[in-house]
Design a protein around this motif. Structure first.
Motif, PDB file in Angstrom:
ATOM      1  N   ILE B  44     -19.934 -38.969  32.551  1.00  0.00           N
ATOM      2  CA  ILE B  44     -20.076 -37.528  32.782  1.00  0.00           C
ATOM      3  C   ILE B  44     -21.548 -37.182  33.040  1.00  0.00           C
ATOM      4  CG2 ILE B  44     -19.837 -35.240  31.709  1.00  0.00           C
ATOM      5  CD1 ILE B  44     -17.172 -36.421  32.642  1.00  0.00           C
ATOM      6  N   SER B  48     -22.847 -35.515  36.468  1.00  0.00           N
ATOM      7  CA  SER B  48     -23.439 -34.172  36.388  1.00  0.00           C
ATOM      8  C   SER B  48     -24.470 -33.928  37.484  1.00  0.00           C
ATOM      9  CB  SER B  48     -24.123 -33.962  35.038  1.00  0.00           C
ATOM     10  OG  SER B  48     -23.175 -34.037  34.023  1.00  0.00           O
ATOM     11  N   ALA B  50     -23.944 -33.852  40.292  1.00  0.00           N
ATOM     12  CA  ALA B  50     -23.250 -33.035  41.302  1.00  0.00           C
ATOM     13  C   ALA B  50     -23.605 -31.559  41.162  1.00  0.00           C
ATOM     14  CB  ALA B  50     -21.741 -33.226  41.186  1.00  0.00           C
ATOM     15  N   ILE B  51     -24.018 -31.158  39.931  1.00  0.00           N
ATOM     16  CA  ILE B  51     -24.315 -29.731  39.724  1.00  0.00           C
ATOM     17  C   ILE B  51     -25.560 -29.303  40.523  1.00  0.00           C
ATOM     18  CG2 ILE B  51     -24.832 -27.947  38.007  1.00  0.00           C
ATOM     19  CD1 ILE B  51     -23.242 -29.765  36.004  1.00  0.00           C
TER      20      ILE B  51
ATOM     21  N   GLN C 109     -19.863 -29.918  29.889  1.00  0.00           N
ATOM     22  CA  GLN C 109     -20.581 -30.534  31.003  1.00  0.00           C
ATOM     23  C   GLN C 109     -19.614 -31.063  32.068  1.00  0.00           C
ATOM     24  OE1 GLN C 109     -23.574 -30.159  31.449  1.00  0.00           O
ATOM     25  NE2 GLN C 109     -24.419 -31.807  32.728  1.00  0.00           N
ATOM     26  N   GLY C 110     -18.530 -31.636  31.610  1.00  0.00           N
ATOM     27  CA  GLY C 110     -17.542 -32.183  32.534  1.00  0.00           C
ATOM     28  C   GLY C 110     -16.913 -31.109  33.401  1.00  0.00           C
ATOM     29  N   ARG C 112     -18.171 -28.149  33.998  1.00  0.00           N
ATOM     30  CA  ARG C 112     -19.227 -27.597  34.860  1.00  0.00           C
ATOM     31  C   ARG C 112     -19.361 -28.443  36.131  1.00  0.00           C
ATOM     32  NH1 ARG C 112     -24.919 -26.021  34.136  1.00  0.00           N
ATOM     33  NH2 ARG C 112     -25.357 -28.099  33.385  1.00  0.00           N
ATOM     34  N   THR C 113     -19.330 -29.781  35.930  1.00  0.00           N
ATOM     35  CA  THR C 113     -19.433 -30.694  37.066  1.00  0.00           C
ATOM     36  C   THR C 113     -18.239 -30.518  38.015  1.00  0.00           C
ATOM     37  OG1 THR C 113     -20.508 -32.253  35.586  1.00  0.00           O
ATOM     38  CG2 THR C 113     -19.775 -33.117  37.697  1.00  0.00           C
TER      39      THR C 113
END
Lengths: 296, 142, 123
Positions: B44, B48, B50-51, C109-110, C112-113
């Motif tokens: 994860i 992340s 990707a954000i 977080q997951g 959000r991604t």
């Protein structure tokens, strides 16, 4: 409160101390003791010689510990050579060692036929019932230790208190509030039901399973295989009736009841009475889940 | 009563040679479980990227402007070490899945007599699947 | 007896949930590995391709459910392993809430991604 026969060295120092004020009786007893000791030493030497001469002897390495005897407070292994006879069990060999070499060697045993459950030990790295473990099936030297994951009291004797507490926690006795109609009527069990609980009734409280269980070793509150099997024996007995069964399920479905079992099968592997412990624990888990899935 | 002697954990670790199939299955299942939950967290974390990438963040990758997500993943996949670790991850996941299936069956009370054989079967199958997947996992790393 | 309904003791409910998530994860993890290593190769990942997948509601919800079940299964597994080793008292409470906090962070977080890929919740 030691009942142990004093060792040779202690015996001689005792004799010295008593020599300060000797009475006729004391002298006579001393003499008798001295002769007995001589006799014992002679016999031991003889036996050892015989054992050495005899080709068929087995070598036993036995765990020794005694908090009350200086020199045994630090655990050690003693070696005994025992003449092999056909059909000899580990218990036989231990009894020979005790009777011939060291009368202070301590272990529990009673019926010698795998019924009383007193002599579970750790033999060559596995929990075994000493009286039903054949010497001929073991690799030499045979290591005999007290059961792991229990406090050692003396030599091969461990404290069974915790095991008995867990057994008692599941109320290991028949209870019912459903009686047959006639006052003198028997409480009958169907043949099928008897078959179902048959294996679980064979438990002899030897604690081999508890000792083999990795989870019971870590989590002191875990009921353990023997106690859960005992609960199974009664929960599955249809004569106890529905109310009592509910009560029994409530005991075993506590957090430290059946859910801690990780299906390692260690208990099933070591059980000297071949009880399918894991199977019983698993069935109780399913029983508990089913019991709680009733929404209506 | 007087004292007693606690032999502690000596027999747990010193007697691994005597462990039976069920015990090994438990040890491996626990070990692979720890690896997988550890991986989930790193997975994860890496994804992340990707954000910022979705918000237009870029990086230089192989001489051209790439978004940070694609750049990070592709450069990681370019490392031989990562590829080898991925094969290891596959082995760990496959074992956990196969042995997990075995445990589910045990929970349902199916095949308890064959629990040792099903453990060996999951080990062998894990090996086979892992070996068969090596070409796909290593492809393009050199 | 009549008032007993769905009254799972904590131990039993978690045990069952661990098994149910296991069965789900078995299928989805196999699918995940197959899709992202065999159908698409890991070194050919691009932001655009991931986004395209995530913009589909079915894929997005499957992946979010995958994340939730995997987090539960993993964290509960770790917690159980520690209980089996005899974790009790204050230590146990601390470990429990640390694990819960870690799970929340991971889920947050997951998701959000996932939203970043999908450009918000895909509807």
């Amino acid at each position: 409160m030691s009942t142990q026969t004093p060792t040779q060295t202690e015996e001689s120092s005792e004799t010295d101390a008593e020599a300060d004020a000797p009475s006729k009786g004391d002298e006579r007893r001393d003499e008798k003791r001295r002769r007995a000791a001589e006799e014992r030493a002679r016999r031991q030497a003889e036996e050892a010689e015989k054992a050495a001469a005899d080709e068929e002897t087995v070598e036993l390495k036995v765990f020794r510990y005694d908090p009350e005897v200086e020199g045994k407070q630090e655990p050690r292994f003693d070696t005994f050579h025992v003449p092999f006879t056909k059909g000899m069990t580990v218990l036989d060999a231990l009894m020979y060692s005790r009777d011939t070499y060291d009368s202070s060697l301590t272990f529990r045993h009673s019926c010698r036929q795998a019924v009383c459950g007193s002599d579970a030990m750790f033999v060559n790295g596995g929990q075994k019932l000493a009286c039903k473990t054949q010497i001929s099936e073991l690799e030499e030297p045979i290591r005999v230790e007290p059961l792991p994951h229990a406090e050692v009291r003396k030599d091969l004797v461990v404290d069974m208190e915790h095991f008995y507490d867990q057994m008692e926690a599941v109320e290991p006795y028949f209870q019912t509030n459903e009686y047959p109609d006639g006052e003198l009527e028997e409480q009958r069990q169907t043949r099928e039901n008897r078959e179902k609980i048959k294996m679980s009734t064979r438990c002899i409280w030897c604690s081999a399973c508890m000792s083999s269980c990795n989870i019971a070793a870590g989590d002191n509150e875990y009921l353990g295989p023997a106690a859960i099997n005992k609960a199974y024996r009664f929960a599955m007995d249809e004569r106890e009736g529905e109310d009592i069964k509910q009560k029994r399920l409530e005991i075993i479905e506590q957090e430290h009841g059946v859910w801690r079992c990780q299906t390692q099968f260690s208990c099933t592997e070591v059980c000297p009475k071949d009880i399918p412990l894991t199977e019983h624990i698993q069935e109780l888990k399913r029983e508990a889940v089913k019991n709680n899935l009733k929404f209506w | 009563m007087s004292q007693s002697y606690n032999r502690g954990l000596i027999e747990d670790f010193s007697r691994w040679r005597e462990f039976e199939a069920g015990m090994w299955a438990w040890i491996f299942h626990k070990f692979t479980g720890w690896v997988l939950i550890g991986y989930l967290f790193t997975h994860i974390a890496v994804l992340s990227t990707a954000i910022p990438a979705a918000n237009g963040a870029t990086m230089m990758f192989q001489g051209s402007e790439t978004d940070v997500f694609t750049g990070t993943i592709v450069s990681l996949e370019g490392l031989l070490l990562v590829r080898i670790l991925e094969v290891g991850l596959l082995a760990v996941a496959v074992f956990h899945m196969l042995n997990g299936t075995r445990l589910l069956l045990v929970d349902l009370g199916i095949g308890l007599e064959a629990q040792d054989k099903s453990f060996y079967a999951s080990l062998i199958l894990t090996g086979a699947i892992t070996v068969a997947s090596v070409p796909t996992f290593i492809a393009g790393a050199f | 007896m009549a008032e007993r309904y769905s009254s799972f003791k904590s131990g039993g409910r978690m045990w069952l949930l661990q098994r149910v998530t296991a069965a789900f994860l078995l299928v989805v993890l196999a699918f995940h590995f197959f899709l992202l290593h065999f159908v698409h190769h890991a070194d050919e990942v691009t932001l655009a391709a991931s986004s395209a997948r995530m913009e589909q509601l079915s894929y997005y919800s499957l992946m979010v459910l995958f994340l939730v079940t995997a987090t539960f299964h993993g964290v509960n597994g770790v917690y159980n392993a520690l209980i089996n080793q005899g974790l009790t008292g204050t230590k146990r409470t601390v470990v429990k809430w640390t694990l819960v906090a870690a799970s929340v962070v991971l889920l947050f977080q997951g998701i959000r991604t996932a939203n970043a890929w999908a450009g918000g919740f895909p509807l």
